[in-house]
Scaffold this motif. Structure first.
Motif, PDB file in Angstrom:
ATOM      1  N   MET A 177      19.009  62.366  -8.837  1.00 46.58           N
ATOM      2  CA  MET A 177      18.017  61.387  -8.395  1.00 46.58           C
ATOM      3  C   MET A 177      17.818  61.493  -6.887  1.00 46.58           C
ATOM      4  O   MET A 177      16.694  61.412  -6.398  1.00 46.58           O
ATOM      5  CB  MET A 177      18.447  59.970  -8.779  1.00 46.58           C
ATOM      6  N   GLU A 178      18.899  61.689  -6.177  1.00 47.27           N
ATOM      7  CA  GLU A 178      18.815  61.835  -4.723  1.00 47.27           C
ATOM      8  C   GLU A 178      17.931  63.031  -4.352  1.00 47.27           C
ATOM      9  O   GLU A 178      17.113  62.948  -3.430  1.00 47.27           O
ATOM     10  CB  GLU A 178      20.230  62.003  -4.157  1.00 47.27           C
ATOM     11  N   GLU A 179      18.062  64.122  -5.091  1.00 50.12           N
ATOM     12  CA  GLU A 179      17.214  65.303  -4.862  1.00 50.12           C
ATOM     13  C   GLU A 179      15.751  64.977  -5.173  1.00 50.12           C
ATOM     14  O   GLU A 179      14.855  65.390  -4.428  1.00 50.12           O
ATOM     15  CB  GLU A 179      17.684  66.471  -5.726  1.00 50.12           C
ATOM     16  N   LEU A 180      15.514  64.261  -6.256  1.00 50.00           N
ATOM     17  CA  LEU A 180      14.145  63.892  -6.622  1.00 50.00           C
ATOM     18  C   LEU A 180      13.499  63.019  -5.545  1.00 50.00           C
ATOM     19  O   LEU A 180      12.306  63.126  -5.273  1.00 50.00           O
ATOM     20  CB  LEU A 180      14.124  63.140  -7.955  1.00 50.00           C
ATOM     21  N   MET A 181      14.296  62.156  -4.937  1.00 46.76           N
ATOM     22  CA  MET A 181      13.786  61.251  -3.910  1.00 46.76           C
ATOM     23  C   MET A 181      13.319  62.002  -2.675  1.00 46.76           C
ATOM     24  O   MET A 181      12.504  61.486  -1.906  1.00 46.76           O
ATOM     25  CB  MET A 181      14.862  60.220  -3.541  1.00 46.76           C
ATOM     26  N   GLN A 182      13.810  63.205  -2.478  1.00 48.64           N
ATOM     27  CA  GLN A 182      13.420  64.013  -1.318  1.00 48.64           C
ATOM     28  C   GLN A 182      12.047  64.649  -1.519  1.00 48.64           C
ATOM     29  O   GLN A 182      11.423  65.102  -0.567  1.00 48.64           O
ATOM     30  CB  GLN A 182      14.469  65.106  -1.052  1.00 48.64           C
ATOM     31  N   GLN A 183      11.589  64.674  -2.757  1.00 49.30           N
ATOM     32  CA  GLN A 183      10.297  65.278  -3.059  1.00 49.30           C
ATOM     33  C   GLN A 183       9.205  64.232  -2.900  1.00 49.30           C
ATOM     34  O   GLN A 183       9.250  63.176  -3.529  1.00 49.30           O
ATOM     35  CB  GLN A 183      10.290  65.829  -4.485  1.00 49.30           C
ATOM     36  N   GLU A 184       8.222  64.522  -2.066  1.00 51.12           N
ATOM     37  CA  GLU A 184       7.154  63.568  -1.782  1.00 51.12           C
ATOM     38  C   GLU A 184       6.366  63.192  -3.024  1.00 51.12           C
ATOM     39  O   GLU A 184       5.867  62.079  -3.136  1.00 51.12           O
ATOM     40  CB  GLU A 184       6.205  64.141  -0.736  1.00 51.12           C
ATOM     41  N   LYS A 185       6.252  64.081  -3.973  1.00 51.56           N
ATOM     42  CA  LYS A 185       5.403  63.820  -5.133  1.00 51.56           C
ATOM     43  C   LYS A 185       6.063  62.903  -6.173  1.00 51.56           C
ATOM     44  O   LYS A 185       5.391  62.377  -7.043  1.00 51.56           O
ATOM     45  CB  LYS A 185       4.964  65.123  -5.783  1.00 51.56           C
ATOM     46  N   THR A 186       7.378  62.689  -6.090  1.00 49.73           N
ATOM     47  CA  THR A 186       8.062  61.841  -7.062  1.00 49.73           C
ATOM     48  C   THR A 186       7.832  60.368  -6.744  1.00 49.73           C
ATOM     49  O   THR A 186       8.055  59.918  -5.630  1.00 49.73           O
ATOM     50  CB  THR A 186       9.576  62.138  -7.093  1.00 49.73           C
ATOM     51  N   GLN A 187       7.379  59.622  -7.746  1.00 49.48           N
ATOM     52  CA  GLN A 187       7.155  58.188  -7.618  1.00 49.48           C
ATOM     53  C   GLN A 187       8.419  57.476  -8.088  1.00 49.48           C
ATOM     54  O   GLN A 187       8.805  57.607  -9.245  1.00 49.48           O
ATOM     55  CB  GLN A 187       5.957  57.773  -8.475  1.00 49.48           C
ATOM     56  N   LEU A 188       9.062  56.747  -7.208  1.00 48.99           N
ATOM     57  CA  LEU A 188      10.323  56.079  -7.514  1.00 48.99           C
ATOM     58  C   LEU A 188      10.060  54.616  -7.849  1.00 48.99           C
ATOM     59  O   LEU A 188       9.504  53.879  -7.035  1.00 48.99           O
ATOM     60  CB  LEU A 188      11.278  56.196  -6.328  1.00 48.99           C
ATOM     61  N   VAL A 189      10.469  54.198  -9.051  1.00 43.13           N
ATOM     62  CA  VAL A 189      10.158  52.859  -9.542  1.00 43.13           C
ATOM     63  C   VAL A 189      11.420  52.128  -9.979  1.00 43.13           C
ATOM     64  O   VAL A 189      12.162  52.591 -10.836  1.00 43.13           O
ATOM     65  CB  VAL A 189       9.159  52.927 -10.724  1.00 43.13           C
ATOM     66  N   ASP A 190      11.622  50.954  -9.384  1.00 44.36           N
ATOM     67  CA  ASP A 190      12.699  50.039  -9.747  1.00 44.36           C
ATOM     68  C   ASP A 190      12.092  49.017 -10.703  1.00 44.36           C
ATOM     69  O   ASP A 190      11.142  48.314 -10.339  1.00 44.36           O
ATOM     70  CB  ASP A 190      13.218  49.356  -8.478  1.00 44.36           C
ATOM     71  N   VAL A 191      12.605  48.917 -11.919  1.00 44.03           N
ATOM     72  CA  VAL A 191      12.012  48.029 -12.926  1.00 44.03           C
ATOM     73  C   VAL A 191      12.779  46.708 -13.079  1.00 44.03           C
ATOM     74  O   VAL A 191      12.559  45.966 -14.018  1.00 44.03           O
ATOM     75  CB  VAL A 191      11.861  48.738 -14.296  1.00 44.03           C
ATOM     76  N   ARG A 192      13.645  46.413 -12.123  1.00 49.66           N
ATOM     77  CA  ARG A 192      14.402  45.163 -12.167  1.00 49.66           C
ATOM     78  C   ARG A 192      13.549  43.997 -11.669  1.00 49.66           C
ATOM     79  O   ARG A 192      12.432  44.183 -11.190  1.00 49.66           O
ATOM     80  CB  ARG A 192      15.663  45.296 -11.303  1.00 49.66           C
ATOM     81  N   THR A 193      14.107  42.795 -11.744  1.00 48.41           N
ATOM     82  CA  THR A 193      13.411  41.610 -11.257  1.00 48.41           C
ATOM     83  C   THR A 193      13.275  41.681  -9.733  1.00 48.41           C
ATOM     84  O   THR A 193      13.993  42.442  -9.070  1.00 48.41           O
ATOM     85  CB  THR A 193      14.173  40.324 -11.623  1.00 48.41           C
ATOM     86  N   GLU A 194      12.390  40.863  -9.191  1.00 47.81           N
ATOM     87  CA  GLU A 194      12.203  40.831  -7.738  1.00 47.81           C
ATOM     88  C   GLU A 194      13.496  40.434  -7.029  1.00 47.81           C
ATOM     89  O   GLU A 194      13.835  40.985  -5.980  1.00 47.81           O
ATOM     90  CB  GLU A 194      11.077  39.861  -7.375  1.00 47.81           C
ATOM     91  N   LYS A 195      14.219  39.484  -7.596  1.00 55.51           N
ATOM     92  CA  LYS A 195      15.477  39.034  -6.994  1.00 55.51           C
ATOM     93  C   LYS A 195      16.498  40.180  -6.961  1.00 55.51           C
ATOM     94  O   LYS A 195      17.183  40.387  -5.954  1.00 55.51           O
ATOM     95  CB  LYS A 195      16.033  37.834  -7.770  1.00 55.51           C
ATOM     96  N   GLU A 196      16.599  40.908  -8.060  1.00 59.36           N
ATOM     97  CA  GLU A 196      17.515  42.056  -8.098  1.00 59.36           C
ATOM     98  C   GLU A 196      17.096  43.106  -7.071  1.00 59.36           C
ATOM     99  O   GLU A 196      17.933  43.677  -6.372  1.00 59.36           O
ATOM    100  CB  GLU A 196      17.521  42.694  -9.498  1.00 59.36           C
ATOM    101  N   PHE A 197      15.799  43.368  -7.003  1.00 58.38           N
ATOM    102  CA  PHE A 197      15.261  44.359  -6.065  1.00 58.38           C
ATOM    103  C   PHE A 197      15.608  43.978  -4.629  1.00 58.38           C
ATOM    104  O   PHE A 197      16.039  44.821  -3.846  1.00 58.38           O
ATOM    105  CB  PHE A 197      13.739  44.476  -6.250  1.00 58.38           C
ATOM    106  N   GLU A 198      15.422  42.707  -4.293  1.00 59.16           N
ATOM    107  CA  GLU A 198      15.702  42.222  -2.938  1.00 59.16           C
ATOM    108  C   GLU A 198      17.179  42.297  -2.583  1.00 59.16           C
ATOM    109  O   GLU A 198      17.539  42.397  -1.411  1.00 59.16           O
ATOM    110  CB  GLU A 198      15.184  40.796  -2.767  1.00 59.16           C
ATOM    111  N   SER A 199      18.055  42.280  -3.580  1.00 55.48           N
ATOM    112  CA  SER A 199      19.496  42.336  -3.303  1.00 55.48           C
ATOM    113  C   SER A 199      19.940  43.746  -2.916  1.00 55.48           C
ATOM    114  O   SER A 199      21.046  43.936  -2.426  1.00 55.48           O
ATOM    115  CB  SER A 199      20.291  41.852  -4.519  1.00 55.48           C
ATOM    116  N   GLY A 200      19.087  44.724  -3.120  1.00 53.30           N
ATOM    117  CA  GLY A 200      19.379  46.107  -2.753  1.00 53.30           C
ATOM    118  C   GLY A 200      18.699  47.062  -3.716  1.00 53.30           C
ATOM    119  O   GLY A 200      18.730  46.841  -4.931  1.00 53.30           O
ATOM    120  N   HIS A 201      18.041  48.081  -3.163  1.00 56.86           N
ATOM    121  CA  HIS A 201      17.340  49.056  -3.994  1.00 56.86           C
ATOM    122  C   HIS A 201      17.395  50.441  -3.352  1.00 56.86           C
ATOM    123  O   HIS A 201      17.800  50.576  -2.195  1.00 56.86           O
ATOM    124  CB  HIS A 201      15.875  48.630  -4.218  1.00 56.86           C
ATOM    125  N   LEU A 202      16.991  51.434  -4.095  1.00 55.24           N
ATOM    126  CA  LEU A 202      16.967  52.796  -3.591  1.00 55.24           C
ATOM    127  C   LEU A 202      15.873  52.928  -2.529  1.00 55.24           C
ATOM    128  O   LEU A 202      14.818  52.288  -2.641  1.00 55.24           O
ATOM    129  CB  LEU A 202      16.713  53.800  -4.714  1.00 55.24           C
TER     130      LEU A 202
END
Length: 131
Positions: free
Chosen positions: A37-62
């Motif tokens: 996943m870390e390698e994928l994140m380095q690629q500009e074309k990869t869309q990274l999506v966190d599907v957790r709740t807003e509260k979970e997202f705010e507590s820390g995300h990639l």
């Protein structure tokens, strides 16, 4: 003549069915480790999506993730994504992202990555998150 026409129609139905199956198979879901996943994140074309709740997202995300909450409106929210670019999804431990990956596949996204173990595994592997 009727036998030839019948054989032709059966063949035509078979060919069309195979073509539709090939179209479905163009979409793939691949489970990835936190290192992958870390390698994928380095690629500009990869869309990274966190599907957790807003509260979970705010507590820390990639880093670089966008939050698209998995709920009853999830399919509509996907319109902001490009179906031709790879999408990497994750959630807390993998359950929601697995469901979302299937929805993405049915919606016509071509290449889908799902973080195995979710952000829980990511943090266990001591990978960086942002708040």
């Amino acid at each position: 003549m009727i036998k030839k026409l019948t054989c032709f129609l059966i063949l035509l139905i078979f060919v069309v069915g195979c073509k539709e199956k090939q179209q479905e198979d163009l979409s793939t879901i691949q489970m990835v480790s936190s290192d992958e996943m870390e390698e994928l994140m380095q690629q500009e074309k990869t869309q990274l999506v966190d599907v957790r709740t807003e509260k979970e997202f705010e507590s820390g995300h990639l880093i670089g993730a966008q939050n698209i909450v998995y709920d009853e409106n999830f399919l509509e929210k996907l319109e902001s994504l490009d179906k031709n670019k790879p999408v990497a999804v994750y959630c807390h431990s993998g359950g929601r992202s697995e469901k979302c990956a299937e929805i993405l596949k049915k919606a016509g996204f071509k290449k889908i990555y799902d973080l195995e173990g979710g952000i829980t595994q990511w943090e266990y592997d001591k990978k960086d998150t942002v708040k």
